[in-house]
Design a protein around this motif. Structure first.
Motif, short mmCIF file in Angstrom:
data_model
loop_
_atom_site.label_atom_id
_atom_site.label_comp_id
_atom_site.label_asym_id
_atom_site.label_seq_id
_atom_site.Cartn_x
_atom_site.Cartn_y
_atom_site.Cartn_z
N VAL A 423 0.71 -0.81 0.24
CA VAL A 423 0.49 -0.20 0.12
C VAL A 423 0.80 1.19 0.06
O VAL A 423 2.00 1.39 0.48
N LYS A 424 0.79 1.81 -0.77
CA LYS A 424 0.95 3.37 -0.66
C LYS A 424 0.22 4.57 -0.78
O LYS A 424 -1.01 4.16 -0.54
N PHE A 425 0.77 5.75 0.17
CA PHE A 425 -0.12 6.54 1.00
C PHE A 425 0.09 8.18 0.42
O PHE A 425 1.15 8.18 -0.11
N THR A 426 -1.08 9.15 0.56
CA THR A 426 -0.70 10.37 0.48
C THR A 426 -1.87 11.02 1.05
O THR A 426 -2.38 10.25 1.75
N TYR A 427 -1.40 12.39 1.26
CA TYR A 427 -1.86 13.08 2.18
C TYR A 427 -2.55 14.40 1.54
O TYR A 427 -2.54 15.83 1.66
N ASP A 428 -2.74 14.31 0.14
CA ASP A 428 -2.62 15.05 -1.04
C ASP A 428 -4.32 15.05 -1.41
O ASP A 428 -5.06 14.72 -1.35
N ALA A 612 -6.66 4.35 -8.28
CA ALA A 612 -5.92 5.38 -7.66
C ALA A 612 -3.89 5.08 -7.37
O ALA A 612 -3.92 4.51 -7.35
N GLU A 613 -3.27 5.97 -6.87
CA GLU A 613 -1.89 5.89 -7.53
C GLU A 613 -1.62 5.70 -5.71
O GLU A 613 -0.84 5.28 -5.30
N ALA A 614 -2.33 6.33 -5.21
CA ALA A 614 -2.35 5.76 -3.74
C ALA A 614 -3.68 6.15 -2.44
O ALA A 614 -4.30 6.42 -3.08
N ILE A 615 -3.84 5.64 -1.62
CA ILE A 615 -4.71 6.01 0.01
C ILE A 615 -4.30 6.73 0.48
O ILE A 615 -3.23 6.84 0.88
N GLN A 616 -5.35 7.41 0.76
CA GLN A 616 -5.30 8.86 2.36
C GLN A 616 -4.51 8.13 2.72
O GLN A 616 -4.78 6.63 3.40
N GLY A 617 -3.71 8.82 3.70
CA GLY A 617 -2.64 8.58 5.11
C GLY A 617 -3.70 8.13 5.53
O GLY A 617 -3.78 7.43 7.43
N ALA A 618 -5.45 8.93 5.83
CA ALA A 618 -5.82 8.41 7.36
C ALA A 618 -6.12 7.40 6.95
O ALA A 618 -7.00 6.74 8.07
N ILE A 619 -6.87 6.71 6.05
CA ILE A 619 -7.62 5.46 6.26
C ILE A 619 -7.25 4.39 7.04
O ILE A 619 -8.92 3.41 7.54
N PRO A 620 -5.84 3.99 6.85
CA PRO A 620 -5.47 3.13 7.78
C PRO A 620 -6.81 2.90 9.10
O PRO A 620 -7.23 2.02 9.95
N LEU A 621 -5.89 3.89 10.42
CA LEU A 621 -6.78 3.86 11.53
C LEU A 621 -8.03 3.77 11.75
O LEU A 621 -8.51 3.25 12.53
N TYR A 622 -8.59 4.74 10.64
CA TYR A 622 -9.81 4.93 10.72
C TYR A 622 -10.86 3.46 10.23
O TYR A 622 -11.62 3.12 10.90
N SER A 623 -10.27 2.93 9.48
CA SER A 623 -10.47 1.00 9.03
C SER A 623 -10.23 0.43 10.03
O SER A 623 -11.15 -0.47 10.33
N PHE A 624 -9.04 0.30 10.86
CA PHE A 624 -9.07 -0.50 11.87
C PHE A 624 -9.87 -0.02 12.87
O PHE A 624 -10.09 -1.43 13.47
N VAL A 625 -10.34 1.05 13.70
CA VAL A 625 -11.20 1.35 14.28
C VAL A 625 -11.97 0.01 14.12
O VAL A 625 -13.09 0.01 14.84
#
Length: 742
Positions: A423-428, A612-625
């Motif tokens: 997984v690649k992340f982005t904050y754009d 999508a080239e990357a997923i938003q950096g906040a998604i893993p924490l939201y999804s995990f919770v």
């Protein structure tokens, strides 16, 4: 009938059912009438970083020493494929003159292009003469609604002067003048507009989806509406309660939080209702008195429902320890919403079931064999065949081939989980916008005609302590910078010097963010060489890219802290409920495995399927919770059934019947929950599309792999050890047969 004691007597008795209903009607009605709704208290520009973060400290220095650089710009991008004509430039002059004479709401300044000679203005154009960019600066404290109002007025002025609407023109037109608003103001207004527009469509889509799925699964209009009524009354209480708390300043709510809260409320709330409804339907087939059946259903399911709700509430409250504002703001509203929904599931829904009784399931009313026989006799018809129970093939498969089941599940989930490392992340934030969104189109034009770094310059500030520091030339020599301004001296402290620099790449990209520490290192080295002491305290890096870098660092810190807390809280709850260290361990581990599997499969779909080239950096924490908390709901409900049954039957039989008894309700609940999250994927906001996709995948994996196969297989293979250190008393086949309870 002698009413049983407990929760059922208080909320679903002969008279108490009406009292419960009246209390909920009055609560929802009065609170909605007396208190503001949560939507009316949205604040969509709350800071996500606290004052101690490096980029925010830099912003404070900028505000004090370089006040003209504090305002936020709306970048106006003018473009015509075959080149801007003198008439076009004259229009731009008239626009800036109008803005200088009659500023827009909260406007602070505009460049005086109307005072520039023609050759100088021509020099501001792109190399091919097709594009011009100028900023309109606004007060940093302006609310999003104020900025939106200002941009609406600006478009009216432009249309009046130009004689047409260049904002409606195609960006790539050759003959037609086009205009776009981008930059921090344009991005902020567009982002807020997307979430505001999403609220109504999301609510409608979620309600329709839940209703259709309930009708297809249970084929009863009353039953399909009952969970929605429960959620509706709960929301009638939740919205004013959260609105009141937001009005008092105790919590902060934004459009994104409300959108996701709506999905969570309908998905999780419907699940809790179905846990009770399914148990009630089972008991109506063996118990002739609807009141007794309902009381038994409440007694048998209330513990699992309360435990499931508490798991979600505490998991969401764990976000309170997060430093990132968006995470922290999620905690209280979400946990309060689930708490109230849980109360509604244990009070209002039982009351509705008591009022409607067997008619809740019309036209497929569950009856005991005796009732069916009497009904047939009254009508003079032969005894109808008993309704065929759905086959419990999953339970039989698990108990017959547990090792095969375990191996296949581990290979499948483990293989998907291994993909999460890619997984690649982005904050754009721009990458979350639709490609046709105005601010994104404006940014694309700037990137094509100028340098994308112009969209969000970075400010490098140093305290020279009166020493000669040759930082400007050093910055100019850096290969990733395109433009370095002349040095500016501070207003209050002239020894503080600032440089505005522009990257030669997308300033919102991970690559640009990675250069923020490099800029700090370069500045500190220059100060050290000039003989300045304590250089780490005399360098400030500000701007959007620096803020995104701090967002990344803060988010990673929060992820490392919140995830262990969530796991710890769920572990403690399961230990208290099951009183088994072993069962708690494998229930937690299976849900964690499910999360990483969902992240891996979600990445394949989002990256290769959606491009999508990357997923938003906040998604893993939201999804995990959400996934860990909601995933444990299904495990708790199923394992509760197995734990109860093994007291009067062999473990193998308890697992087979427990899986079969909970299979249909968990499958339907999982489909509904996954469907509500999948609704997010229909919105034009990539961060919600990605979050909805990954979370829906995780729910489906829990529903169709972890719950029916993996967890029962592990329980069977561990045998008595699954209950350690609790007591395990084996039950013989003969004893089970004599005390079997259907």
């Amino acid at each position: 009938m002698q009413e049983s004691s407990g929760l059922g007597r208080w909320v679903a008795g002969k008279r108490s059912k009406w009292v419960t209903l009246v209390i909920w009607i009055m609560a929802a009605g009065l609170l909605s009438a007396l208190l503001p709704s949560v939507n009316s208290k949205e604040i969509n520009n709350s800071p996500n970083l606290d004052s101690g973060k490096p980029s925010i400290r830099a912003e404070a220095v900028t505000s004090r020493e370089f006040p003209s650089g504090v305002d936020i710009p709306a970048l106006i991008v003018w473009h015509k494929g075959n080149g801007l004509s003198e008439t076009d430039l004259e229009h731009v002059r008239k626009i800036t003159e109008r803005l200088a004479q009659s500023p827009l709401p909260r406007q602070t300044s505009v460049p005086p292009l109307h005072e520039l000679p023609a050759p100088v203005l021509q020099g501001q154009l792109s190399e091919d003469g097709s594009t011009l960019v100028f900023p309109v600066l606004f007060d940093k404290s302006a609310e999003v609604d104020e900025l939106k109002e200002a941009l609406v007025e600006f478009r009216t002025i432009v249309a009046d002067i130009v004689g047409s609407d260049p904002f409606a023109a195609k960006r790539d037109g050759q003959e037609e003048l086009s205009a776009r608003v981008t930059g921090p103001v344009g991005i902020q207004v567009d982002a807020t507009g997307l979430f505001k527009n999403a609220d109504v469509s999301l609510l409608i889509a979620t309600v329709v989806l839940v209703l259709v799925l309930l009708l297809l699964i249970y084929r009863s209009p009353i039953l399909a509406l009952m969970p929605l009524v429960g959620v509706g009354f709960a929301y009638g209480v939740i919205s004013p309660v959260l609105g009141w708390m937001a009005g008092e300043g105790w919590i902060i709510v934004d459009g994104q939080a409300i959108s996701i809260m709506t999905v969570l409320l309908f998905g999780a709330g419907t699940d809790y209702c179905l846990f009770l409804i399914s148990r009630f339907r089972q008991l109506l087939r063996v118990e002739s008195h609807k009141g007794k059946a309902l009381f038994k259903a409440i007694t048998g399911s209330s513990g699992a429902i309360a435990m499931s709700g508490l798991t979600v509430v505490l998991s969401l409250l764990a976000l309170l320890v997060a430093e990132y504002g968006a995470y922290h703001r999620f905690a209280a509203p979400f946990s309060i919403a689930i708490l109230i929904m849980g109360i509604a599931s244990l009070t209002l829904v039982p009351a509705l079931l008591a009022i409607f009784g067997r008619a809740s399931f019309y036209p497929f009313v569950p009856r005991t064999p005796e009732m069916m026989r009497e009904r047939a006799a009254r009508k003079g018809k032969p005894m109808p065949a008993a309704p065929k129970e759905p086959g419990n093939w999953t339970g039989r498969m698990v108990v017959s081939k547990p090792w095969w089941i375990l191996g296949i599940c581990i290979v499948l989930l483990g293989g998907l989980a291994s993909l999460s490392t890619q997984v690649k992340f982005t904050y754009d934030i721009l990458s979350s916008f639709p490609k046709e969104m105005e601010s994104r189109e404006g940014f694309a034009t700037i990137g094509e005609q100028f340098t994308p770094g112009e969209l969000a310059p970075v400010k490098v500030i140093v305290d020279t302590q009166g020493q000669t520091v040759d930082l400007g030339q050093t910055l100019s020599d850096l290969p990733y910078l395109d433009v370095v301004s002349e040095p500016q001296n501070g207003k209050e402290n002239p020894q503080i010097v600032a440089y505005d620099v522009q990257f030669d790449l997308n300033p919102y990209s991970m690559e640009a963010m990675g250069h923020i520490p490099d800029l700090r290192t370069v500045a500190e080295r220059a100060l050290t060489e000039a003989g300045v002491n304590n250089v780490s305290e005399r360098v400030w890096i500000g701007g959007q890219t620096a803020q995104q870098y701090d967002t990344k660092v803060t988010g990673e810190r929060d992820t490392k802290l919140v995830i262990p807390i969530v796991i710890g809280l769920i572990t403690l709850l399961l230990l208290a409920y099951l009183r088994s260290v072993v069962a708690t361990a494998y229930l937690v581990l299976t849900v964690i495995l499910s999360f990483f599997s969902a992240l891996g499969l979600g990445w394949i779909i989002v990256h290769y399927g959606m491009g999508a080239e990357a997923i938003q950096g906040a998604i893993p924490l939201y999804s995990f919770v959400f996934l860990v908390a909601l995933g444990e709901d299904y495990n708790i409900f199923m394992i509760s059934s197995i734990w109860q049954k093994r007291k009067h039957m062999p473990l193998k039989q308890a697992i087979r019947e427990g899986v079969g008894e909970t299979g249909s309700v968990i499958t339907s609940a999982g489909l509904i929950l996954a469907g509500t999250f999948a609704v997010l994927a229909t919105l034009p906001i990539q961060v919600l599309v990605q979050f909805g996709t990954i979370t829906a995948i995780g729910v489906l994996l829990d529903t169709f792999v972890v719950r029916p196969f993996l967890v029962p297989a592990i329980t069977l293979l561990l045998g008595r050890w699954a209950f350690w250190p609790g007591k395990y008393v084996p039950v013989s086949e003969a004893k089970a047969e004599s005390s079997s309870i259907k």
